[in-house]
Design a protein around this motif. Structure first.
Motif, mmCIF file in Angstrom:
data_model
loop_
_atom_site.group_PDB
_atom_site.id
_atom_site.type_symbol
_atom_site.label_atom_id
_atom_site.label_comp_id
_atom_site.label_asym_id
_atom_site.label_seq_id
_atom_site.Cartn_x
_atom_site.Cartn_y
_atom_site.Cartn_z
ATOM 1 N N ASN A 273 70.211 -25.192 -86.748
ATOM 2 C CA ASN A 273 68.983 -24.549 -87.201
ATOM 3 C C ASN A 273 67.943 -24.487 -86.085
ATOM 4 O O ASN A 273 66.945 -23.782 -86.196
ATOM 5 C CB ASN A 273 68.395 -25.282 -88.412
ATOM 6 C CG ASN A 273 68.972 -24.757 -89.720
ATOM 7 O OD1 ASN A 273 69.557 -23.675 -89.758
ATOM 8 N ND2 ASN A 273 68.828 -25.528 -90.776
ATOM 9 N N ASP A 274 68.176 -25.258 -85.027
ATOM 10 C CA ASP A 274 67.306 -25.206 -83.857
ATOM 11 C C ASP A 274 67.888 -24.166 -82.896
ATOM 12 O O ASP A 274 68.866 -24.427 -82.181
ATOM 13 C CB ASP A 274 67.252 -26.580 -83.190
ATOM 14 C CG ASP A 274 66.252 -26.636 -82.038
ATOM 15 O OD1 ASP A 274 65.725 -25.565 -81.661
ATOM 16 O OD2 ASP A 274 66.018 -27.739 -81.519
ATOM 17 N N THR A 275 67.314 -22.994 -82.873
ATOM 18 C CA THR A 275 67.859 -21.911 -82.051
ATOM 19 C C THR A 275 67.818 -22.228 -80.565
ATOM 20 O O THR A 275 68.562 -21.645 -79.775
ATOM 21 C CB THR A 275 67.087 -20.600 -82.308
ATOM 22 O OG1 THR A 275 65.689 -20.823 -82.061
ATOM 23 C CG2 THR A 275 67.277 -20.140 -83.748
ATOM 24 N N SER A 307 75.215 -12.875 -81.711
ATOM 25 C CA SER A 307 74.106 -13.047 -82.655
ATOM 26 C C SER A 307 74.622 -13.484 -84.022
ATOM 27 O O SER A 307 74.044 -14.369 -84.670
ATOM 28 C CB SER A 307 73.321 -11.736 -82.791
ATOM 29 O OG SER A 307 72.754 -11.367 -81.551
ATOM 30 N N ARG A 308 75.718 -12.860 -84.469
ATOM 31 C CA ARG A 308 76.278 -13.230 -85.779
ATOM 32 C C ARG A 308 76.835 -14.653 -85.757
ATOM 33 O O ARG A 308 76.691 -15.408 -86.728
ATOM 34 C CB ARG A 308 77.362 -12.241 -86.179
ATOM 35 C CG ARG A 308 76.823 -10.910 -86.679
ATOM 36 C CD ARG A 308 77.879 -10.168 -87.486
ATOM 37 N NE ARG A 308 78.999 -9.789 -86.642
ATOM 38 C CZ ARG A 308 79.113 -8.617 -86.031
ATOM 39 N NH1 ARG A 308 78.148 -7.711 -86.154
ATOM 40 N NH2 ARG A 308 80.171 -8.340 -85.288
ATOM 41 N N ALA A 309 77.486 -15.023 -84.651
ATOM 42 C CA ALA A 309 78.103 -16.350 -84.567
ATOM 43 C C ALA A 309 77.057 -17.457 -84.577
ATOM 44 O O ALA A 309 77.190 -18.454 -85.292
ATOM 45 C CB ALA A 309 78.956 -16.449 -83.308
ATOM 46 N N THR A 310 76.000 -17.293 -83.792
ATOM 47 C CA THR A 310 74.968 -18.331 -83.722
ATOM 48 C C THR A 310 74.183 -18.434 -85.026
ATOM 49 O O THR A 310 73.709 -19.521 -85.382
ATOM 50 C CB THR A 310 73.996 -18.046 -82.570
ATOM 51 O OG1 THR A 310 73.455 -16.717 -82.719
ATOM 52 C CG2 THR A 310 74.702 -18.147 -81.228
ATOM 53 N N GLY A 311 74.064 -17.331 -85.741
ATOM 54 C CA GLY A 311 73.315 -17.367 -86.993
ATOM 55 C C GLY A 311 74.147 -17.769 -88.194
ATOM 56 O O GLY A 311 73.630 -18.322 -89.173
ATOM 57 N N LEU A 313 77.132 -19.693 -88.112
ATOM 58 C CA LEU A 313 77.984 -20.875 -87.989
ATOM 59 C C LEU A 313 77.668 -21.925 -89.041
ATOM 60 O O LEU A 313 78.566 -22.568 -89.583
ATOM 61 C CB LEU A 313 77.822 -21.475 -86.583
ATOM 62 C CG LEU A 313 78.686 -22.694 -86.273
ATOM 63 C CD1 LEU A 313 80.165 -22.363 -86.384
ATOM 64 C CD2 LEU A 313 78.369 -23.228 -84.868
ATOM 65 N N ILE A 314 76.401 -22.097 -89.356
ATOM 66 C CA ILE A 314 76.007 -23.113 -90.322
ATOM 67 C C ILE A 314 76.598 -22.835 -91.702
ATOM 68 O O ILE A 314 76.944 -23.756 -92.451
ATOM 69 C CB ILE A 314 74.454 -23.220 -90.396
ATOM 70 C CG1 ILE A 314 74.055 -24.450 -91.210
ATOM 71 C CG2 ILE A 314 73.842 -21.967 -90.964
ATOM 72 C CD1 ILE A 314 74.452 -25.747 -90.567
#
Length: 341
Positions: A273-275, A307-311, A313-314
């Motif tokens: 959640n910490d970009t 962008s999709r992967a980092t957003g 993954l959670i």
């Protein structure tokens, strides 16, 4: 007779290797002979069986007599599990150190001798630490009585056959391969996070020049989370050691597994959640390395997927955690059904 089988199991499961089978046959013959003397060939009553078992004594003490000793840091009952965990931990440390050293040698071949010496040092230091922590963990397991969880008996002076635990139910058995694989993965991931975070990235082998890695993470920010990562990973390692040591599912072990799964998800929430934890220069470095030239179709596709992967993954981690908790709850339900019978 079940009581006799339970007694023999209570003695022999504390022994190891070929000794276990030899003592099992010897005890079976001894008990049959003792019952024969009392009954003269007729079927033995429950009272006569109990009388014979009382004469033989506490199975824990009898197992000590067969072994020839009873004092230990790690008991013979736990020694097979201890060796299995120690091998897994040392193997994991060796794999992680080898991967990190191999990548460093490939990326910086000029100082190959220095990398090799560092590799030997990391193997030695990691091996000593692994041995120390596994031995300490099993010593604590012995001290806090996990052995009694496994046998179901307290070490009382006034032992009676009614204290014998039931024969193990195969439906409650934990296959050693499951926690073993989890141990390898957790230790490997933890060591790579600690010493070789740069390995997590896109690897590029240009036609000329040395290998390049475009990292996924911002190393400075990521290392700020390392104490939290170590704490959660340590609980996961303890969980797997307990699963190997106990060897069967218990309500407490299932509850601990659910707790560790939830803590893994909480850790993921804090991390992802910490970009700032992600490499903000990832796309620029991808272009500069020549993997995806700026302005190319591949550059825009990779940028979109990044962008999709980092957003997202959670969310994937959340789904995996939910499945783990449901699986553990199903085990608890089956365990409750077995205990009700």
């Amino acid at each position: 007779m079940e009581l006799v089988n339970r007694y023999i199991h209570a003695v022999t499961h504390q022994l190891t290797g070929r000794q276990r089978e030899d003592i099992k046959r010897e005890l079976q013959g001894l008990i049959e002979d003792m019952l024969e003397e009392r009954t003269g060939g007729r079927s033995a009553s429950a009272a006569e069986v109990e009388e014979v078992l009382l004469e033989l004594g506490n199975p824990r003490k009898l197992a000590d007599q067969y072994r020839g000793y009873g004092r230990y840091l790690i008991s013979p009952e736990m020694f097979a599990s201890y060796l299995a965990v120690l091998k897994i931990v040392l193997l994991s440390i060796g794999i992680a150190s080898t991967i990190a050293s191999a990548v460093q040698m490939i990326s910086e071949p000029v100082d190959a001798l220095g990398h090799f010496l560092d590799y030997l040092a990391s193997l030695f230091i990691g091996g000593v630490q692994g041995f120390t922590w596994v031995t300490l963990a099993f010593g604590l397991i012995e001290y806090f009585g996990v052995k009694r969880i496994r046998t179901g008996m307290e070490a009382r002076n006034a032992w009676r056959p009614s204290d014998l635990p039931p024969l193990p139910d195969h439906r409650l058995r934990i296959r050693r391969s499951d926690p073993a694989f989890s141990l390898v993965f957790t230790i490997l991931l933890g060591l790579l996070f600690t010493s070789s975070l740069n390995l997590f990235g896109v690897w590029h082998f240009p036609e000329s020049g040395s290998m390049q890695i475009v990292p996924f993470f911002n190393e400075t920010v990521f290392r700020g989370f390392l104490p939290l990562i170590w704490a959660v990973f340590a609980l996961g390692i303890i969980k797997d050691i307990l699963k190997i040591a106990v060897g069967k599912w218990t309500p407490a072990l299932i509850g601990f597994e659910i707790l560790v799964s939830l803590l893994h998800f909480v850790l993921a929430l804090f991390l992802f959640n910490d970009t700032a934890i992600w490499n903000t220069d990832f796309m620029r470095q991808m272009a500069e390395s020549g993997i995806t030239p700026a302005g190319s179709e591949a550059f825009y596709k990779v940028g979109s997927n990044w962008s999709r992967a980092t957003g997202g993954l959670i969310y994937l981690i959340g789904i995996a955690t939910f499945i783990e908790i449901i699986t553990a709850a199903a085990k608890a339900y089956r365990l409750r059904a077995i205990y009700r019978r």
